[in-house]
Design a protein around this motif. Structure first.
Motif: not given
Length: 633
Positions: A5, A8, A12, A105, A186, A188, A191, A202-203, A205, A257, A389
Motif C-alpha cells: 500500500s 502504508t 510507516w 490488523d 504492530s 498489518q 489484503r 501482510g506487513r 509495521i 484494527y 489505526r
C-alpha cells in the motif's frame, strides 16, 4: 501482482515519527492498553497440551539451560517442555498454544522470559513468526535470534538457500535469560479482494524490543517457516511455540484494527491571500480562488507565502467513539473543527486533539494559514479511533526543509564521549530536578565498546548511572544546529537509579545516604586509559584516593566494576544498586526489579545488606579496601 500500500509505505517507513518532512509529529504505533488475554486459566486457548500451565511466579536460572520453575497462582502463561514430546505426523504443532482470538490488523504487546539457551516464538495469524530466543551473548543477531522476523523456507531450493526473506533485528536489544523482556508488535494483515485473491502482502509495521525499535516496514510475501497454514487469510489466531524451549508470558494485550476508516466527502476549498495570524471573517473576505477537491492538499494553492486555505466538507464516521487527530501546518498555524466542535485550536505548526463522534456524516472544517516565508507549504492530518489505526487522511506530500540527518556515534573500538545526559524515568517516570526539568547529568562520560555493551559514568558523584546493549550514542541533540550538549543511548538501556555518591560514611547500615558531596571532600581527578583505551576513573573522597574501573564481561553479558579505596575509613559504605525490589539468589547473585542481576565477585570479606530507603531498596556493603561486583542484564 501484489504491491504494498502506498499509504502504508509512506506512513510507516518514517520510523522517527515524521510524515514526509511536513513537520507533523505522528504517534508511533506503540500498542494502546488494549484488551488483555486472560491468564487465570487456559480457557483463552484451544486444546492446550500438558506442557502449558498457568503460574503465579516463575524463575529461570542463568546456569540451567531450558529450565523454568513455577509457583502456584495466576497471571503468567508458562511452557515447560515435557520429558517426552513425541512427534505427531498429523498434527506437527500439537505442543504449540493457539488462541481462540482471531485477528487481522493488530497491535500486540506482551512480556516474556526466556530460559537459558531456550527458543520460542509467537506466530501472527498462526503464520508469521516473530522469533524469541536467548540471544543474550550475541553481538550481531541473525534471522534465528531474538526479535527476528523468521525466514521463509523452500525445500526445492539448493542447500544453503532454502531459508529466505528472514529479517534479523537491527541490533541486539535482548535481556539476559530469567529477566522479563517487553515486546511490542504492530502488524498489518494481507489484503484480499472479493474473489479471495491477495491484493496486498501482510506487513510487520514495527517491532520494539525492550523499548528499542528493531524492525520497521517488513513485507511478508508469505508464511514463514513453521507456519500452521500453507495459505494466507485476512484473519488468524495467535500461536505460541511450545516444542522448542521453556518460556513464560504475561501481560498479553492486543488492539484490533477491524473497523472502517473515516472518509472525507464533499470537500470544498477557498484560498485567501494575505497574512492571517487569526481566522478572518469569511463573509467579509473575498477568496483568491475556490473550488472542489477530493483530498486535503496545498497543491490547490499557487501562492507561495502569506495565504490561508479553508476546507469545508463532511467526515463520514462508520464506528462511533473517540477519535484522535494530529494536524501539521508548517510555516504558520491551523485549526480543525469536527461536528462543530473545536478539535485543534489555532496555534503552532503542530496540533492535536480529540473528539467523540457519532456514527454518520458530520461537518468538517479546517484552515491552514502560512506566513513564515522560509517554510515550504505542506498540510498533514492523521486520524485514529476505535478499531482504526492512525492513518494519513490528507495527501501528506511536501517538505519544510527542516529534516535532520541523525548524527550517530558508533563504537567499533573503545570510545569515550563527554556530554550532558538526560535521565528520563529514573526512579519515577519523568522525574524532575529542583528547577522542574528532566534530571540531567552535566558531567557525564559515556564509554562504548566493540562488544556493544556500554555505560555512562557521572564524574560529579563517582556513580555508574546506566548501562546498555546495542548501538552506542545518538549525538544529534548535541551537534545539530546550535545543540543542547546532550547525547542519548541508542540500545536497550538499564538505568541504575537516581545518581548519588557511590561512597558514603554511615553511622549505621540504616543511616541516611548523603544527598550530595557536602562533607565528603569529594574531588574528581579525571581518568587514565589502559592499552585498549579503557578508562579508570580517579577521585578523592573522605580522605581516601579511589580508582574506579569498569570493564565489559566476556561475551558482552554485562559489566564488571572494580573500585579500589586506599585506607578507607571504618564507617565507609558503598551503594551498589537500588531498586523497587532486590531479591537474594544463589552464589552471591541478586535479582533487581526483574530487570538485571547483580553478582558480588569480591567484597574483601565484607557482608552486604539490603535495606529500605525512601520507599525503595538499596544493596550496600562496608568498604574494606576493594569492591568488585558485576551487573548482568
Amino acid at each position: 501482482m501484489v504491491t504494498p500500500s502506498t499509504t502504508t509505505r509512506f506512513f510507516w517507513s518514517l520510523g522517527v515519527g515524521w510524515v514526509a518532512g511536513i513537520g507533523l509529529a505522528m504517534a508511533q504505533p506503540a500498542p494502546a492498553p488494549g484488551i488483555a488475554i486472560p491468564l487465570n486459566d487456559l480457557s483463552a486457548f484451544t486444546s492446550p497440551t500438558a506442557n502449558w500451565r498457568i503460574a503465579g511466579s516463575v524463575h529461570a536460572d542463568l546456569n540451567k539451560p531450558n529450565t523454568i520453575t513455577t509457583d502456584k497462582g495466576t497471571g503468567i502463561l508458562v511452557n515447560v517442555p515435557l520429558a517426552k514430546m513425541p512427534e505427531d505426523a498429523k498434527n506437527p504443532y500439537k505442543y504449540d498454544l493457539v488462541t481462540t482470538l482471531q485477528h487481522g490488523d493488530v497491535d500486540l504487546e506482551l512480556d516474556y522470559m526466556m530460559a537459558s539457551k531456550s527458543n520460542s516464538g509467537v506466530y501472527l495469524q498462526g503464520r508469521y513468526e516473530i522469533q524469541m530466543r536467548d540471544s543474550w551473548d550475541i553481538r550481531t543477531p541473525n534471522v534465528h535470534d531474538n526479535g527476528a522476523v523468521y525466514e521463509r523456507w523452500d525445500e526445492k531450493r539448493p542447500d544453503g538457500q532454502k531459508g529466505y526473506e528472514g529479517h534479523a533485528a537491527r541490533q541486539n536489544a535482548s535481556r539476559a535469560p530469567g529477566l522479563w523482556q517487553h515486546l511490542k508488535i504492530s502488524f498489518q494483515a494481507p489484503r484480499f479482494n472479493t474473489n479471495g485473491q491477495k491484493t496486498e502482502n501482510g506487513r510487520v509495521i514495527r517491532i520494539e524490543l525492550n523499548g528499542v525499535p528493531i524492525q520497521e516496514d517488513v513485507e511478508l510475501t508469505g508464511p514463514t517457516r513453521g507456519s500452521a497454514f500453507a495459505d494466507e487469510k485476512a484473519t488468524g489466531p495467535l500461536r505460541f511455540q511450545g516444542d522448542h524451549g521453556a518460556v513464560a508470558f504475561r501481560n498479553i494485550r492486543y488492539v484490533a484494527y477491524d473497523k472502517p476508516r473515516p472518509e472525507l466527502l464533499n470537500l470544498k476549498y477557498a484560498v485567501y491571500k494575505g497574512k492571517y495570524e487569526k481566522e478572518p471573517d469569511y463573509d467579509k473576505t473575498a477568496p483568491e480562488s475556490e473550488g472542489a477537491t477530493k483530498v486535503l492538499s496545498t497543491s490547490i494553492n499557487q501562492i507561495p507565502n502569506e495565504f490561508l486555505i479553508r476546507y469545508t466538507g463532511t467526515l463520514r464516521v462508520s464506528e462511533p467513539g473517540e477519535y484522535r487527530f494530529n494536524l501539521g501546518v508548517p510555516g504558520g498555524g491551523g485549526m480543525l473543527k469536527i461536528n462543530k466542535q473545536s478539535v485543534v485550536t489555532p496555534g503552532g505548526w503542530n496540533g492535536s486533539g480529540k473528539a467523540t463522534l457519532p456514527k454518520g456524516d458530520v461537518p468538517f472544517e479546517l484552515f491552514y494559514s502560512k506566513f513564515v516565508d522560509w517554510a515550504q507549504p505542506a498540510l498533514g492530518l492523521t486520524v485514529a479511533g476505535p478499531g482504526v489505526r492512525e492513518f494519513v487522511i490528507s495527501e501528506g506530500a511536501g517538505g519544510n526543509g527542516d529534516d535532520v540527518d541523525p548524527i550517530i556515534v558508533d563504537a567499533p573500538n573503545n570510545t569515550i564521549l563527554r556530554s550532558f545526559m538526560d535521565m528520563p524515568g529514573v526512579d519515577s517516570p519523568g522525574e524532575k530536578n529542583t528547577q522542574g526539568r528532566t534530571l540531567r547529568v552535566v558531567h557525564a562520560i559515556s564509554v562504548g565498546s566493540p562488544e556493544q555493551v556500554h555505560y555512562t559514568y557521572d564524574l560529579d558523584k563517582g556513580a555508574l548511572i546506566q548501562v546498555w546493549r546495542g548501538s552506542f550514542l545518538d549525538a544529534t541533540p548535541m551537534w545539530h544546529d546550535r545543540g543542547d550538549g546532550s547525547s542519548r543511548p541508542m540500545g536497550m538501556v538499564q538505568r541504575l537509579g537516581t545518581p548519588v555518591l557511590f561512597l558514603s560514611k554511615l553511622a549505621s547500615p540504616q543511616a541516611n545516604w548523603i544527598a550530595d558531596t557536602t562533607g565528603s571532600s569529594y574531588r574528581p581527578k579525571g581518568y587514565v586509559l589502559d592499552e585498549s583505551d579503557r578508562p579508570t576513573f580517579r577521585y578523592q573522597s573522605y580522605g581516601s584516593s579511589i580508582e574506579d574501573k569498569v570493564r565489559v564481561l566476556p561475551e558482552g553479558k554485562g559489566i564488571q566494576r572494580e573500585v579500589t579505596v586506599a585506607n578507607p575509613a571504618g564507617d565507609l559504605y558503598a551503594r551498589l544498586i537500588s531498586g523497587t525490589s532486590i531479591t537474594p539468589m544463589e552464589n552471591g547473585m541478586y535479582l533487581v526489579d526483574g530487570q538485571e542481576y547483580v553478582r558480588l565477585d569480591d567484597l574483601a570479606g565484607a557482608k552486604p545488606t539490603i535495606r529500605d530507603a525512601n520507599g525503595r531498596q538499596e544493596l550496600i556493603v562496608p568498604v574494606k579496601g576493594k569492591v568488585i561486583y558485576s551487573i548482568l542484564f
